[in-house]
Each structure stands twice: as C-alpha cells, then as structure tokens.
Write a protein that holds these residues in place. Structure first.
Motif, mmCIF file in Angstrom:
data_model
loop_
_atom_site.group_PDB
_atom_site.id
_atom_site.type_symbol
_atom_site.label_atom_id
_atom_site.label_comp_id
_atom_site.label_asym_id
_atom_site.label_seq_id
_atom_site.Cartn_x
_atom_site.Cartn_y
_atom_site.Cartn_z
ATOM 1 N N TYR A 7 -73.726 -6.504 103.752
ATOM 2 C CA TYR A 7 -73.525 -6.748 102.322
ATOM 3 C C TYR A 7 -73.116 -5.429 101.678
ATOM 4 C CZ TYR A 7 -74.489 -8.139 97.490
ATOM 5 O OH TYR A 7 -74.382 -8.398 96.150
ATOM 6 N N ARG A 90 -76.212 -13.244 103.853
ATOM 7 C CA ARG A 90 -75.195 -12.886 102.865
ATOM 8 C C ARG A 90 -74.825 -14.084 101.992
ATOM 9 N NH1 ARG A 90 -73.437 -10.054 107.398
ATOM 10 N NH2 ARG A 90 -71.722 -11.494 107.813
ATOM 11 N N GLN A 93 -77.307 -14.316 99.251
ATOM 12 C CA GLN A 93 -77.010 -13.330 98.218
ATOM 13 C C GLN A 93 -75.788 -13.744 97.411
ATOM 14 O OE1 GLN A 93 -78.856 -10.566 97.293
ATOM 15 N NE2 GLN A 93 -77.422 -10.612 95.567
ATOM 16 N N TRP A 94 -74.814 -14.362 98.083
ATOM 17 C CA TRP A 94 -73.612 -14.824 97.392
ATOM 18 C C TRP A 94 -73.952 -15.845 96.298
ATOM 19 C CZ3 TRP A 94 -71.622 -19.853 97.480
ATOM 20 C CH2 TRP A 94 -70.396 -20.003 96.819
ATOM 21 N N TYR A 110 -65.148 -7.346 95.847
ATOM 22 C CA TYR A 110 -65.940 -8.013 96.887
ATOM 23 C C TYR A 110 -65.358 -9.377 97.255
ATOM 24 C CZ TYR A 110 -69.901 -8.605 99.958
ATOM 25 O OH TYR A 110 -70.680 -8.764 101.078
#
Length: 193
Positions: A7, A90, A93-94, A110
């Motif tokens: 990340y 990830r 988190q996204w 990103y």
C-alpha cells in the motif's frame, strides 16, 4: 494501524497520473459527482467501516465462483492464497479510501498505480508472485457492476433512511465508475485516453 504490504498511497513509490486535477474535475462532472456525493461517501465510510470483512467475503466469493477471475490470482492452475490474502488487505483499505480520502493529486496518482498493477507493467510485482501477468480491461470495466450492486445491502444495515441509503449507494456507484475509468488509463495510449 499496521502497515499494509504494497500500500503505497501518497509515497514516492506510487506512479504519477498522466491526468491533471482539472481532468479529474471534468471526469467527476461526467459521472455527475457533486459535493453532496462526497458527504454521502463519508457517511458510507462510517456505515461500512465495521462491515468490510463481510463485504470482502461477498466479493471474494464472487471471484471464487468464477474460474475466469480466479485465474488472475493463479499459477499453473492453482490459486495463490498468499496473493489473495495480500490483495484483500489492500482491497479493505481501498474501501476506506474510496469513502474517506480527498480526491486530490495523491488519490489521482494512486488510481494510476492501481491501474498499472492490473497490467503487464506492474501485475504481480507488488506481491512478488507468479500469476497471470495481465488482467484484460474488459474485466476491469465489467467489475463495476458487482462492486457497486453488492454494496447496497451493507449500506442498509445501520438504520439510515431509504433516501440516505440510496444517496450513499449513488455516491458509491459514481466513485466506482470514476475509479475504474482511471484504472483503465494504463491500458490506453495517452493520446486516446
């Protein structure tokens, strides 16, 4: 919070987007995104925060049920569960980033990084795995629907009014459409994107 392997949001390891903030503004206009949507994305973030594991179960179940999607996490026909686990962190988190981040230059960069990680340019590098080296853009675009449609029941789980749930859903749908559009940039020649 523990660091999430791979990340790189806001770091020098993240690719730079070929698009400007003005390009992003125009794309947001194109998907009819407004300041009100930002408010409802924040609300969705609060609603989803403690449901992320359950959301990911639905999404990973969808992938697992489709061998043509599992293929992209496989080597020699066998799914790489370490790879799936790393991506899952990830992905969690996204969800939070989708709802809570400012859609600024770091966010735009990103999105380019995420897009690259689905193409020959960077697929498999982040997690140092051997798997299919590229995900066809058709699956990136087609994934908009399941990622959007399956979120609505989760948005309904905290007692918000039907109007608030619909507004959160619409804000989410617009954001997913915007993000997948940005993820497609690495698939296109700059002149055509």
């Amino acid at each position: 919070m523990n660091a999430i392997a791979g990340y790189t949001f806001g770091t020098e390891q993240t690719a730079h987007s070929p698009l400007t903030l003005n390009d992003l503004k125009l794309l947001k206009q194109t998907v009819l995104s407004t300041d009100e949507d930002e408010k409802y994305l924040r609300m969705a973030g609060e609603v989803l925060e403690d449901q992320i594991a359950a959301v990911l179960e639905v999404w990973y179940g969808f992938v697992a049920a489709n061998s043509h999607l599992v293929y992209y996490f496989s080597n020699a026909g066998q799914p790489n569960f370490d790879y799936l686990t790393a991506v899952r962190k990830r992905f969690a988190q996204w969800i939070l980033d989708t709802c809570n981040r400012s859609y600024d230059q770091d966010w735009l960069n990103y999105q380019q990084e995420i897009g690259l990680r689905h193409t020959y340019a960077k697929k498999n590098q982040t997690d140092r795995v051997e798997a299919a080296p590229h995900i066809g853009m058709r699956y990136m675009i087609a994934f908009i629907y399941p990622i959007a449609a399956t979120i609505k029941p989760f948005l309904s789980n905290k007692g918000h009014s039907a109007e608030d749930v619909e507004n959160m859903y619409q804000a989410w749908f617009k954001s997913i459409t915007l993000q997948v559009t940005l993820w497609c940039a690495p698939y296109a020649k700059d002149a055509y994107f």
